[in-house]
Design an enzyme around this catalytic site. Structure first.
Site, PDB file in Angstrom:
ATOM      1  N   ASP A  18       0.823  -1.215   0.000  1.00 57.23           N
ATOM      2  CA  ASP A  18       0.000   0.000   0.000  1.00 57.23           C
ATOM      3  C   ASP A  18       0.856   1.264   0.000  1.00 57.23           C
ATOM      4  O   ASP A  18       0.570   2.218  -0.728  1.00 57.23           O
ATOM      5  CB  ASP A  18      -0.933   0.029   1.216  1.00 57.23           C
ATOM      6  CG  ASP A  18      -2.173  -0.805   1.019  1.00 57.23           C
ATOM      7  OD1 ASP A  18      -2.407  -1.286  -0.106  1.00 57.23           O
ATOM      8  OD2 ASP A  18      -2.931  -0.978   1.997  1.00 57.23           O
ATOM      9  N   ASP A  38      -8.147  -3.189   2.536  1.00 56.61           N
ATOM     10  CA  ASP A  38      -7.972  -2.629   3.881  1.00 56.61           C
ATOM     11  C   ASP A  38      -9.022  -3.151   4.855  1.00 56.61           C
ATOM     12  O   ASP A  38      -8.917  -2.923   6.062  1.00 56.61           O
ATOM     13  CB  ASP A  38      -8.037  -1.103   3.829  1.00 56.61           C
ATOM     14  CG  ASP A  38      -6.910  -0.510   3.007  1.00 56.61           C
ATOM     15  OD1 ASP A  38      -5.824  -1.121   2.975  1.00 56.61           O
ATOM     16  OD2 ASP A  38      -7.117   0.537   2.386  1.00 56.61           O
TER      17      ASP A  38
END
Length: 135
Positions: A48, A98
């Site tokens: 990420d 997420d």
């Protein structure tokens, strides 16, 4: 399907599809142990960071944001949950990764607590959920 890409209503359909996908992932995928879960979360953390913050330095745009928002094509796929931010046409987005990947760890903590027959507040599940909510 007429409103699928319309921001006024389409985000509700997109969130419904994304939620169903998340529920399917949680009901079918299992982490075998904590080591695997930890390695998965650490790798996705750096993944990420690279694609959100480093990729604009290389490609002039955040690749992850472009993919999540359809990249200007007008197409929107259920890879994010959209929440209206209060301004017309403005949304806050949260990637499914997420939610799904930490959710796998939380599911493993719940299974662990159920196998140990831990009381709700003495097990790892509640602590994991609170930690995820705070983080």
């Amino acid at each position: 399907l007429v409103y699928r890409n319309d921001d006024a209503y389409g985000w509700l359909l997109q969130n419904t599809i994304a939620t169903m996908l998340l529920l399917t992932i949680q009901s079918t995928v299992r982490l075998p142990n904590l080591r695997t879960g930890t390695a998965l979360l650490v790798c996705t953390f750096f993944f990420d960071i690279f694609w959100v913050f480093v990729s604009p330095l290389i490609f002039k745009k955040s690749v992850m944001i472009e993919v999540a928002t359809g990249g200007g094509t007008g197409q929107s796929v259920p890879m994010v949950l959209k929440v209206p931010s209060g301004l017309p046409g403005q949304f806050k987005i949260l990637g499914l990764g997420d939610i799904a990947l930490p959710g796998l760890l939380i599911s493993m903590l719940l299974r662990h607590d159920l196998l140990r027959r831990s009381r709700r507040l003495r097990g790892y599940f509640v602590a994991g959920v609170v930690g995820y909510a705070i983080g």
